[in-house]
Every structure is written in C-alpha cells, then in structure tokens.
Motif scaffolding. Sequence first.
Motif, mmCIF file in Angstrom:
data_model
loop_
_atom_site.group_PDB
_atom_site.id
_atom_site.type_symbol
_atom_site.label_atom_id
_atom_site.label_comp_id
_atom_site.label_asym_id
_atom_site.label_seq_id
_atom_site.Cartn_x
_atom_site.Cartn_y
_atom_site.Cartn_z
ATOM 1 N N MET A 1 22.885 -6.928 3.672
ATOM 2 C CA MET A 1 21.659 -6.178 3.128
ATOM 3 C C MET A 1 21.627 -4.678 3.524
ATOM 4 O O MET A 1 22.167 -4.508 4.753
ATOM 5 N N ARG A 2 21.512 -3.732 2.576
ATOM 6 C CA ARG A 2 21.720 -2.417 3.005
ATOM 7 C C ARG A 2 20.351 -1.701 2.882
ATOM 8 O O ARG A 2 19.680 -1.869 1.953
ATOM 9 N N GLY A 3 19.926 -1.063 3.911
ATOM 10 C CA GLY A 3 18.615 -0.051 3.934
ATOM 11 C C GLY A 3 17.515 -1.109 4.140
ATOM 12 O O GLY A 3 17.391 -2.353 4.249
ATOM 13 N N ILE A 4 16.253 -0.283 4.014
ATOM 14 C CA ILE A 4 14.855 -1.068 4.479
ATOM 15 C C ILE A 4 14.348 -1.185 2.981
ATOM 16 O O ILE A 4 14.252 -0.281 1.874
ATOM 17 N N LEU A 5 13.972 -2.219 2.689
ATOM 18 C CA LEU A 5 13.474 -2.569 1.132
ATOM 19 C C LEU A 5 11.836 -2.286 1.306
ATOM 20 O O LEU A 5 11.206 -2.615 2.202
ATOM 21 N N LYS A 6 11.383 -1.780 0.277
ATOM 22 C CA LYS A 6 9.866 -1.337 -0.248
ATOM 23 C C LYS A 6 9.372 -2.275 -1.182
ATOM 24 O O LYS A 6 10.331 -3.060 -1.758
ATOM 25 N N LEU A 7 8.293 -2.347 -1.425
ATOM 26 C CA LEU A 7 7.704 -2.973 -2.714
ATOM 27 C C LEU A 7 8.179 -2.861 -4.017
ATOM 28 O O LEU A 7 8.512 -3.833 -4.473
ATOM 29 N N LYS A 8 8.575 -1.346 -4.124
ATOM 30 C CA LYS A 8 9.298 -1.232 -5.527
ATOM 31 C C LYS A 8 10.803 -1.218 -5.636
ATOM 32 O O LYS A 8 11.330 -1.068 -6.469
ATOM 33 N N SER A 9 11.305 -1.716 -4.285
ATOM 34 C CA SER A 9 12.912 -1.776 -4.238
ATOM 35 C C SER A 9 13.113 -2.668 -5.229
ATOM 36 O O SER A 9 12.744 -3.905 -4.976
ATOM 37 N N GLU A 10 14.423 -2.862 -5.788
ATOM 38 C CA GLU A 10 15.182 -3.640 -6.768
ATOM 39 C C GLU A 10 15.974 -4.333 -5.979
ATOM 40 O O GLU A 10 16.687 -3.834 -4.926
ATOM 41 N N LEU A 11 16.182 -5.777 -5.672
ATOM 42 C CA LEU A 11 16.998 -6.561 -5.074
ATOM 43 C C LEU A 11 18.275 -6.470 -5.933
ATOM 44 O O LEU A 11 18.270 -6.697 -7.034
ATOM 45 N N HIS A 12 19.532 -6.582 -4.991
ATOM 46 C CA HIS A 12 20.946 -6.599 -5.823
ATOM 47 C C HIS A 12 21.251 -7.802 -5.091
ATOM 48 O O HIS A 12 22.631 -7.437 -4.839
ATOM 49 N N PHE A 13 20.949 -8.711 -4.802
ATOM 50 C CA PHE A 13 21.573 -10.045 -4.062
ATOM 51 C C PHE A 13 20.625 -11.117 -4.244
ATOM 52 O O PHE A 13 19.514 -10.954 -4.443
ATOM 53 N N GLY A 14 21.110 -12.514 -4.006
ATOM 54 C CA GLY A 14 20.594 -13.704 -3.795
ATOM 55 C C GLY A 14 20.089 -13.967 -5.346
ATOM 56 O O GLY A 14 20.369 -13.306 -6.308
ATOM 57 N N LYS A 15 19.098 -14.941 -5.128
ATOM 58 C CA LYS A 15 18.603 -15.701 -6.706
ATOM 59 C C LYS A 15 17.576 -14.726 -7.039
ATOM 60 O O LYS A 15 17.354 -15.138 -8.218
ATOM 61 N N HIS A 16 16.927 -13.757 -6.562
ATOM 62 C CA HIS A 16 16.055 -13.023 -7.141
ATOM 63 C C HIS A 16 16.556 -11.389 -7.530
ATOM 64 O O HIS A 16 16.166 -10.438 -7.568
ATOM 65 N N ASN A 17 17.956 -11.720 -7.590
ATOM 66 C CA ASN A 17 18.618 -10.511 -8.099
ATOM 67 C C ASN A 17 18.064 -9.661 -9.402
ATOM 68 O O ASN A 17 17.698 -10.385 -10.298
ATOM 69 N N GLY A 18 17.962 -8.235 -9.382
ATOM 70 C CA GLY A 18 17.427 -7.567 -10.332
ATOM 71 C C GLY A 18 15.791 -7.504 -10.413
ATOM 72 O O GLY A 18 15.291 -6.742 -11.147
ATOM 73 N N LYS A 19 15.160 -8.405 -9.494
ATOM 74 C CA LYS A 19 13.802 -8.051 -9.499
ATOM 75 C C LYS A 19 13.242 -7.170 -8.150
ATOM 76 O O LYS A 19 14.116 -7.076 -7.351
ATOM 77 N N THR A 20 12.106 -6.830 -8.349
ATOM 78 C CA THR A 20 11.739 -6.018 -7.145
ATOM 79 C C THR A 20 10.777 -6.865 -6.115
ATOM 80 O O THR A 20 10.658 -8.014 -6.371
ATOM 81 N N VAL A 21 10.837 -6.229 -4.965
ATOM 82 C CA VAL A 21 10.178 -6.943 -3.814
ATOM 83 C C VAL A 21 8.638 -7.437 -4.159
ATOM 84 O O VAL A 21 8.612 -8.549 -3.976
ATOM 85 N N GLU A 22 8.208 -6.705 -4.997
ATOM 86 C CA GLU A 22 6.731 -6.846 -5.491
ATOM 87 C C GLU A 22 6.918 -7.911 -6.257
ATOM 88 O O GLU A 22 5.778 -9.003 -6.315
ATOM 89 N N GLU A 23 7.720 -8.145 -7.291
ATOM 90 C CA GLU A 23 7.978 -9.231 -8.131
ATOM 91 C C GLU A 23 8.068 -10.460 -7.451
ATOM 92 O O GLU A 23 7.375 -11.520 -7.688
ATOM 93 N N VAL A 24 9.060 -10.421 -6.460
ATOM 94 C CA VAL A 24 9.411 -11.680 -5.820
ATOM 95 C C VAL A 24 8.279 -12.193 -4.707
ATOM 96 O O VAL A 24 8.050 -13.308 -4.731
#
Length: 109
Positions: A1-24
Amino acid sequence: MRGILKLKSELHFGKHNGKTVEEVMLADVGWLCWLRSEELKSGKNAFDTEVNELLDAVLRDDKNLHRRFGSSIGKWQEIGNPIPTVIATPEPVSVVLRESAYAEGWGAW
C-alpha cells in the motif's frame, strides 16, 4: 500500500478496488479493520487520524469485530502518521501549497 488513506481516498487494490474508504466503511468495515491490523503488524499506519478514530469507535461498539481486531485500538497512535511536508516547512503553508501545485502542473492560482 502506498501513502496514508483518508475517507475520500480511492482504493486501488484488493476486493474493494475502485471504492473510497468511506464507501468500504459503510459496506464492509470489518475488511478495513482487518487491513489496519495487518498494516500495524508490519509497523505501518494505513489510515489518517480521522479514519483511525472511526475504526477505533467501531471496534469499541461491535463485539464481534472487537473480539477479532480489538488489539489494534489505539496502536496507530504509537506508530503515528507521517507529517505532511507542507506542515513541516518553515514557509507559510499557502506558499508551499501554491508552489507544490504549480510544480505538479496544476497551473497558477
């Protein structure tokens, strides 16, 4: 993983690829608790303070998740978050942000 994830950060890995942290967080908060615990085992902090505090609150309230990931409550504070370079500079933040944005090709303010 690269960087610190915030609520509005979009995930670019795993089963939730393309979703924001908030959505997950709304759909599968257990996955975020798992991700955080795995990152903490490696001595890394995956999320910013806001997300970490929300995950801590979820773990305190949800007995099932607390049983599985409760040991991660507050551990992120021991590791801390990296200080963004704009805050660690002696120049005013507005100057640093303007120069950074311009240097990245965002154009003049």
